[in-house]
Design a protein around this motif. Structure first.
Motif, PDB file in Angstrom:
ATOM      1  N   THR A   1       0.835  -1.198   0.000  1.00 45.09           N
ATOM      2  CA  THR A   1       0.000   0.000   0.000  1.00 45.09           C
ATOM      3  C   THR A   1       0.867   1.244   0.000  1.00 45.09           C
ATOM      4  O   THR A   1       1.968   1.260   0.543  1.00 45.09           O
ATOM      5  CB  THR A   1      -0.938   0.033   1.226  1.00 45.09           C
ATOM      6  OG1 THR A   1      -0.141  -0.054   2.409  1.00 45.09           O
ATOM      7  CG2 THR A   1      -1.922  -1.107   1.199  1.00 45.09           C
TER       8      THR A   1
ATOM      9  N   ASP B   1      -3.513   6.065  -0.629  1.00 47.16           N
ATOM     10  CA  ASP B   1      -4.844   5.485  -0.777  1.00 47.16           C
ATOM     11  C   ASP B   1      -4.888   4.388  -1.842  1.00 47.16           C
ATOM     12  O   ASP B   1      -5.953   3.979  -2.267  1.00 47.16           O
ATOM     13  CB  ASP B   1      -5.870   6.573  -1.099  1.00 47.16           C
ATOM     14  CG  ASP B   1      -5.701   7.157  -2.492  1.00 47.16           C
ATOM     15  OD1 ASP B   1      -4.621   6.988  -3.092  1.00 47.16           O
ATOM     16  OD2 ASP B   1      -6.655   7.786  -2.983  1.00 47.16           O
TER      17      ASP B   1
ATOM     18  N   GLN C   1     -12.065  -7.547   1.432  1.00 51.75           N
ATOM     19  CA  GLN C   1     -11.106  -6.737   2.192  1.00 51.75           C
ATOM     20  C   GLN C   1     -11.018  -5.330   1.622  1.00 51.75           C
ATOM     21  O   GLN C   1     -11.045  -4.353   2.369  1.00 51.75           O
ATOM     22  CB  GLN C   1      -9.736  -7.411   2.148  1.00 51.75           C
ATOM     23  CG  GLN C   1      -8.633  -6.611   2.789  1.00 51.75           C
ATOM     24  CD  GLN C   1      -7.267  -7.297   2.641  1.00 51.75           C
ATOM     25  OE1 GLN C   1      -7.180  -8.494   2.372  1.00 51.75           O
ATOM     26  NE2 GLN C   1      -6.210  -6.533   2.802  1.00 51.75           N
TER      27      GLN C   1
ATOM     28  N   CYS D   1     -13.209  -3.769  -0.421  1.00 51.62           N
ATOM     29  CA  CYS D   1     -14.487  -3.063  -0.366  1.00 51.62           C
ATOM     30  C   CYS D   1     -14.706  -2.437   1.008  1.00 51.62           C
ATOM     31  O   CYS D   1     -15.250  -1.341   1.121  1.00 51.62           O
ATOM     32  CB  CYS D   1     -15.644  -4.004  -0.701  1.00 51.62           C
ATOM     33  SG  CYS D   1     -15.810  -4.351  -2.457  1.00 51.62           S
ATOM     34  N   ALA D   2     -14.263  -3.130   2.050  1.00 52.18           N
ATOM     35  CA  ALA D   2     -14.454  -2.642   3.412  1.00 52.18           C
ATOM     36  C   ALA D   2     -13.327  -1.723   3.877  1.00 52.18           C
ATOM     37  O   ALA D   2     -13.478  -1.015   4.874  1.00 52.18           O
ATOM     38  CB  ALA D   2     -14.549  -3.825   4.370  1.00 52.18           C
ATOM     39  N   GLY D   3     -12.214  -1.705   3.171  1.00 57.95           N
ATOM     40  CA  GLY D   3     -11.046  -0.934   3.588  1.00 57.95           C
ATOM     41  C   GLY D   3     -11.171   0.550   3.323  1.00 57.95           C
ATOM     42  O   GLY D   3     -12.122   1.024   2.702  1.00 57.95           O
ATOM     43  N   GLU D   4     -10.175   1.285   3.770  1.00 61.91           N
ATOM     44  CA  GLU D   4     -10.198   2.740   3.662  1.00 61.91           C
ATOM     45  C   GLU D   4      -9.629   3.262   2.356  1.00 61.91           C
ATOM     46  O   GLU D   4      -9.951   4.366   1.943  1.00 61.91           O
ATOM     47  CB  GLU D   4      -9.435   3.351   4.842  1.00 61.91           C
ATOM     48  CG  GLU D   4     -10.090   3.082   6.174  1.00 61.91           C
ATOM     49  CD  GLU D   4      -9.319   3.695   7.322  1.00 61.91           C
ATOM     50  OE1 GLU D   4      -8.434   4.530   7.081  1.00 61.91           O
ATOM     51  OE2 GLU D   4      -9.614   3.321   8.464  1.00 61.91           O
ATOM     52  N   GLY D   5      -8.757   2.521   1.704  1.00 58.63           N
ATOM     53  CA  GLY D   5      -8.147   2.991   0.459  1.00 58.63           C
ATOM     54  C   GLY D   5      -9.186   3.180  -0.632  1.00 58.63           C
ATOM     55  O   GLY D   5     -10.251   2.573  -0.621  1.00 58.63           O
ATOM     56  N   SER D   6      -8.871   4.043  -1.605  1.00 58.31           N
ATOM     57  CA  SER D   6      -9.853   4.313  -2.652  1.00 58.31           C
ATOM     58  C   SER D   6      -9.468   3.734  -4.014  1.00 58.31           C
ATOM     59  O   SER D   6     -10.259   3.784  -4.937  1.00 58.31           O
ATOM     60  CB  SER D   6     -10.078   5.818  -2.781  1.00 58.31           C
ATOM     61  OG  SER D   6      -8.880   6.477  -3.128  1.00 58.31           O
TER      62      SER D   6
ATOM     63  N   LYS E   1     -14.801   2.705  -5.223  1.00 60.25           N
ATOM     64  CA  LYS E   1     -13.354   2.491  -5.250  1.00 60.25           C
ATOM     65  C   LYS E   1     -12.915   2.330  -6.704  1.00 60.25           C
ATOM     66  O   LYS E   1     -13.649   1.796  -7.529  1.00 60.25           O
ATOM     67  CB  LYS E   1     -12.972   1.217  -4.494  1.00 60.25           C
ATOM     68  CG  LYS E   1     -13.616   1.050  -3.142  1.00 60.25           C
ATOM     69  CD  LYS E   1     -12.773   1.574  -2.049  1.00 60.25           C
ATOM     70  CE  LYS E   1     -13.485   1.348  -0.709  1.00 60.25           C
ATOM     71  NZ  LYS E   1     -12.621   1.506   0.399  1.00 60.25           N
TER      72      LYS E   1
END
Length: 101
Positions: free
Chosen positions: A7, A10, A34, A36-41, A73
């Motif tokens: 990572t 984002d 993982q 879809c629920a994560g913070e990254g875009s 995303k």
């Protein structure tokens, strides 16, 4: 199929290697959930290490694209080569998912 995740800001880059087939659906779905629920875009699947892909693998990529888009995303593919690149071209995946060179 093996995978590793890195990572930066984002963006998450998933480096895939080996064959991407129906047998990998559980791992592919877990990665999709993982992200879809994560913070990254933004998510990029680096396919440069994928030696072959079947229709189920292509379907999993399309499903991942759909789910990530619904979660607001970004999703892209990077560096497919050889048989993998040809399979994605024949299936016209690039019409639906951006493919980075």
């Amino acid at each position: 199929m093996q995978h590793s995740i890195s990572t930066s800001g984002d963006k998450a880059v998933v480096a895939l290697s080996g064959s991407f087939t129906f047998d990998d659906h559980e791992v592919a779905r877990a990665l999709m959930r993982q992200f879809c629920a994560g913070e990254g875009s933004n998510v990029v699947y680096d396919l440069s290490g994928v030696t072959s892909i079947d229709s189920a693998g292509i379907g999993l990529l399309l499903m991942t694209n759909d789910r990530l888009n619904k979660a607001s995303k970004g999703f892209a593919l990077r560096g497919p080569t050889g048989l993998t690149e040809r399979a994605l071209q024949l299936a016209r995946v690039g019409d639906l998912i951006p493919i980075e060179v």
